[in-house]
Motif scaffolding. Sequence first.
Motif, PDB file in Angstrom:
ATOM      1  N   PHE A  12       0.823  -1.024  -0.001  1.00  0.00           N
ATOM      2  CA  PHE A  12      -0.107  -0.051   0.068  1.00  0.00           C
ATOM      3  C   PHE A  12       0.841   1.179   0.093  1.00  0.00           C
ATOM      4  N   ILE A  13       0.273   2.397  -0.479  1.00  0.00           N
ATOM      5  CA  ILE A  13       1.001   3.682  -0.371  1.00  0.00           C
ATOM      6  C   ILE A  13       0.251   4.677   0.707  1.00  0.00           C
ATOM      7  N   LEU A  14       1.153   4.944   1.468  1.00  0.00           N
ATOM      8  CA  LEU A  14       0.576   5.681   2.831  1.00  0.00           C
ATOM      9  C   LEU A  14       0.739   7.387   2.251  1.00  0.00           C
ATOM     10  N   LEU A  15      -0.028   8.021   2.086  1.00  0.00           N
ATOM     11  CA  LEU A  15      -0.148   9.316   1.658  1.00  0.00           C
ATOM     12  C   LEU A  15       0.615  10.425   2.636  1.00  0.00           C
ATOM     13  N   GLY A  16       0.464  10.000   3.972  1.00  0.00           N
ATOM     14  CA  GLY A  16       1.252  10.616   5.062  1.00  0.00           C
ATOM     15  C   GLY A  16       0.470  12.020   5.324  1.00  0.00           C
ATOM     16  N   LEU A  17       1.277  12.911   5.863  1.00  0.00           N
ATOM     17  CA  LEU A  17       0.610  14.164   6.158  1.00  0.00           C
ATOM     18  C   LEU A  17       0.896  15.251   5.396  1.00  0.00           C
ATOM     19  N   SER A  18       1.943  15.302   4.632  1.00  0.00           N
ATOM     20  CA  SER A  18       2.338  16.022   3.488  1.00  0.00           C
ATOM     21  C   SER A  18       2.984  15.834   2.399  1.00  0.00           C
ATOM     22  N   ALA A  19       2.779  16.021   1.089  1.00  0.00           N
ATOM     23  CA  ALA A  19       3.626  15.939  -0.138  1.00  0.00           C
ATOM     24  C   ALA A  19       4.703  16.800  -0.470  1.00  0.00           C
ATOM     25  N   ASP A  20       4.831  17.976   0.285  1.00  0.00           N
ATOM     26  CA  ASP A  20       5.741  18.898   0.075  1.00  0.00           C
ATOM     27  C   ASP A  20       6.917  18.667   0.769  1.00  0.00           C
ATOM     28  N   PRO A  21       8.012  18.439   0.128  1.00  0.00           N
ATOM     29  CA  PRO A  21       9.539  17.958   0.679  1.00  0.00           C
ATOM     30  C   PRO A  21       9.906  18.715   1.834  1.00  0.00           C
ATOM     31  N   LYS A  22       9.884  20.222   1.780  1.00  0.00           N
ATOM     32  CA  LYS A  22      10.317  20.896   2.638  1.00  0.00           C
ATOM     33  C   LYS A  22       9.193  20.765   4.053  1.00  0.00           C
ATOM     34  N   ILE A  23       8.220  20.633   3.812  1.00  0.00           N
ATOM     35  CA  ILE A  23       7.199  20.576   5.124  1.00  0.00           C
ATOM     36  C   ILE A  23       7.670  19.120   5.596  1.00  0.00           C
ATOM     37  N   GLU A  24       7.882  18.060   4.839  1.00  0.00           N
ATOM     38  CA  GLU A  24       8.239  16.870   5.208  1.00  0.00           C
ATOM     39  C   GLU A  24       9.435  16.920   6.159  1.00  0.00           C
ATOM     40  N   ALA A  25      10.382  17.663   5.866  1.00  0.00           N
ATOM     41  CA  ALA A  25      11.614  17.692   6.586  1.00  0.00           C
ATOM     42  C   ALA A  25      11.337  18.353   7.826  1.00  0.00           C
ATOM     43  N   LEU A  26      10.362  19.283   7.854  1.00  0.00           N
ATOM     44  CA  LEU A  26      10.147  19.780   9.226  1.00  0.00           C
ATOM     45  C   LEU A  26       9.309  18.901   9.973  1.00  0.00           C
ATOM     46  N   SER A  75       5.475   3.102  19.011  1.00  0.00           N
ATOM     47  CA  SER A  75       6.523   2.611  18.129  1.00  0.00           C
ATOM     48  C   SER A  75       5.813   1.841  16.964  1.00  0.00           C
ATOM     49  N   VAL A  76       4.679   1.713  17.232  1.00  0.00           N
ATOM     50  CA  VAL A  76       3.748   1.001  15.902  1.00  0.00           C
ATOM     51  C   VAL A  76       3.905   1.676  14.858  1.00  0.00           C
ATOM     52  N   THR A  77       3.537   3.012  14.906  1.00  0.00           N
ATOM     53  CA  THR A  77       3.237   3.976  13.621  1.00  0.00           C
ATOM     54  C   THR A  77       4.164   4.930  13.397  1.00  0.00           C
ATOM     55  N   VAL A  78       5.163   5.449  14.504  1.00  0.00           N
ATOM     56  CA  VAL A  78       5.799   6.596  14.374  1.00  0.00           C
ATOM     57  C   VAL A  78       7.347   6.264  13.491  1.00  0.00           C
ATOM     58  N   PRO A  79       7.800   5.198  13.816  1.00  0.00           N
ATOM     59  CA  PRO A  79       9.049   4.686  13.170  1.00  0.00           C
ATOM     60  C   PRO A  79       8.756   4.646  11.636  1.00  0.00           C
ATOM     61  N   LYS A  80       7.570   4.082  11.123  1.00  0.00           N
ATOM     62  CA  LYS A  80       7.292   3.918   9.783  1.00  0.00           C
ATOM     63  C   LYS A  80       6.893   5.466   9.174  1.00  0.00           C
ATOM     64  N   MET A  81       6.292   6.211  10.103  1.00  0.00           N
ATOM     65  CA  MET A  81       5.869   7.532   9.508  1.00  0.00           C
ATOM     66  C   MET A  81       7.241   8.310   9.253  1.00  0.00           C
ATOM     67  N   LEU A  82       8.378   8.114  10.199  1.00  0.00           N
ATOM     68  CA  LEU A  82       9.561   8.950   9.968  1.00  0.00           C
ATOM     69  C   LEU A  82      10.359   8.461   8.583  1.00  0.00           C
ATOM     70  N   GLU A  83      10.258   7.055   8.449  1.00  0.00           N
ATOM     71  CA  GLU A  83      10.877   6.653   7.285  1.00  0.00           C
ATOM     72  C   GLU A  83      10.188   7.012   5.826  1.00  0.00           C
ATOM     73  N   ASN A  84       8.839   7.062   5.841  1.00  0.00           N
ATOM     74  CA  ASN A  84       8.100   7.647   4.803  1.00  0.00           C
ATOM     75  C   ASN A  84       8.314   9.261   4.724  1.00  0.00           C
ATOM     76  N   LEU A  85       8.569   9.771   5.731  1.00  0.00           N
ATOM     77  CA  LEU A  85       8.836  11.308   5.543  1.00  0.00           C
ATOM     78  C   LEU A  85      10.002  11.635   4.864  1.00  0.00           C
ATOM     79  N   LEU A  86      11.057  10.525   4.848  1.00  0.00           N
ATOM     80  CA  LEU A  86      12.534  10.768   4.095  1.00  0.00           C
ATOM     81  C   LEU A  86      12.455  10.139   3.026  1.00  0.00           C
ATOM     82  N   SER A  87      11.396   9.315   2.501  1.00  0.00           N
ATOM     83  CA  SER A  87      11.645   8.335   1.315  1.00  0.00           C
ATOM     84  C   SER A  87      10.339   8.835   0.342  1.00  0.00           C
TER      85      SER A  87
END
Length: 311
Positions: A12-26, A75-87
């Motif tokens: 599956f593709i998780l859209l996450g919280l934002s698609a803007d690279p600058k916002i994702e870094a923050l 730990s169930v969700t945040v590590p994967k969210m952090l990974e996707n924010l950088l990927s």
Amino acid sequence: MALRNHSTVTEFILLGLSADPKIEALLFMLFLGIYLLTVMGNLMLLLVIRVDSHLHTPMYFFLSHLSFVDVCFSSVTVPKMLENLLSQKKTISARGCLAQTFFIFFSGGTESCLLSAMAYDRYAAICHPLFYCQVMSKQRCVELVLGSWSLGFLDALINVLLAVKMDFCDAFIIPHYSCELPSILHLSCSDISTNFIVMFCSTIPHALITLLSVFFSYAYIIFTILSITSTSGRSKAFSTCSSHLTAVILFYGSALLRYLMPTSGSPQELIFSVQYGVIIPMLNPLIYSLKNKEVKSVVRRTLGKYLQSFL
């Protein structure tokens, strides 16, 4: 799903919280800081409760389990969210998505039961102080904790076993940062009426029973506090349950608002999910330590000992 031969979706593709690279870094820096604070704060609370014999009471026994659940929940969700924010490829495997769904259900269900047990403990301490040791015996505390973990596990197992049988033919985009069950159900191309019925029949009674037990416990507590004549007595009685009441309002408020909302991936839905799944696990150790003189004094002594040993 990937667990069935005729399904075409393996991830599956998780859209996450934002698609803007600058916002994702923050967002990465923000949520990394929150996650580190969550883990350190809850582990510190576990350590403090473990090493100080004065905190070996029913309230802190429940609090130690709540801290452990909060670490797991985050730990169930945040590590994967952090990974996707950088990927650039924000994917999660079908099996990984199911595993995440299971542990979100497990952690959330267990936490709601523990909060209910803690409300009962405060009720016994304030409304029946002379019989507190009998009512909240060691055996009773262990039974309440085991019941909390068991109910959380059972709810998660039933719903995820049914989710395994779902088919995902074309839809594979989840408008969320994690695999919560309502978001997954709307992607299925098979009949999900049974899944909805089981989810409704397992989560609604679970939520209502725990919420009502908290409500009636605090109704009796408030009535008892108001019957105390001295101002200092009222203040002391209220201070013993104010931390827990704050945690209950934050958790149940955000969780109920999240699951009563239609699943759409709206900003409000994501905010409430972040609040109860990410923010509250970080806040709980702060709530229970900043408003508790016993914990603050033990933390200072413990930190002092460790600093002296290093120096």
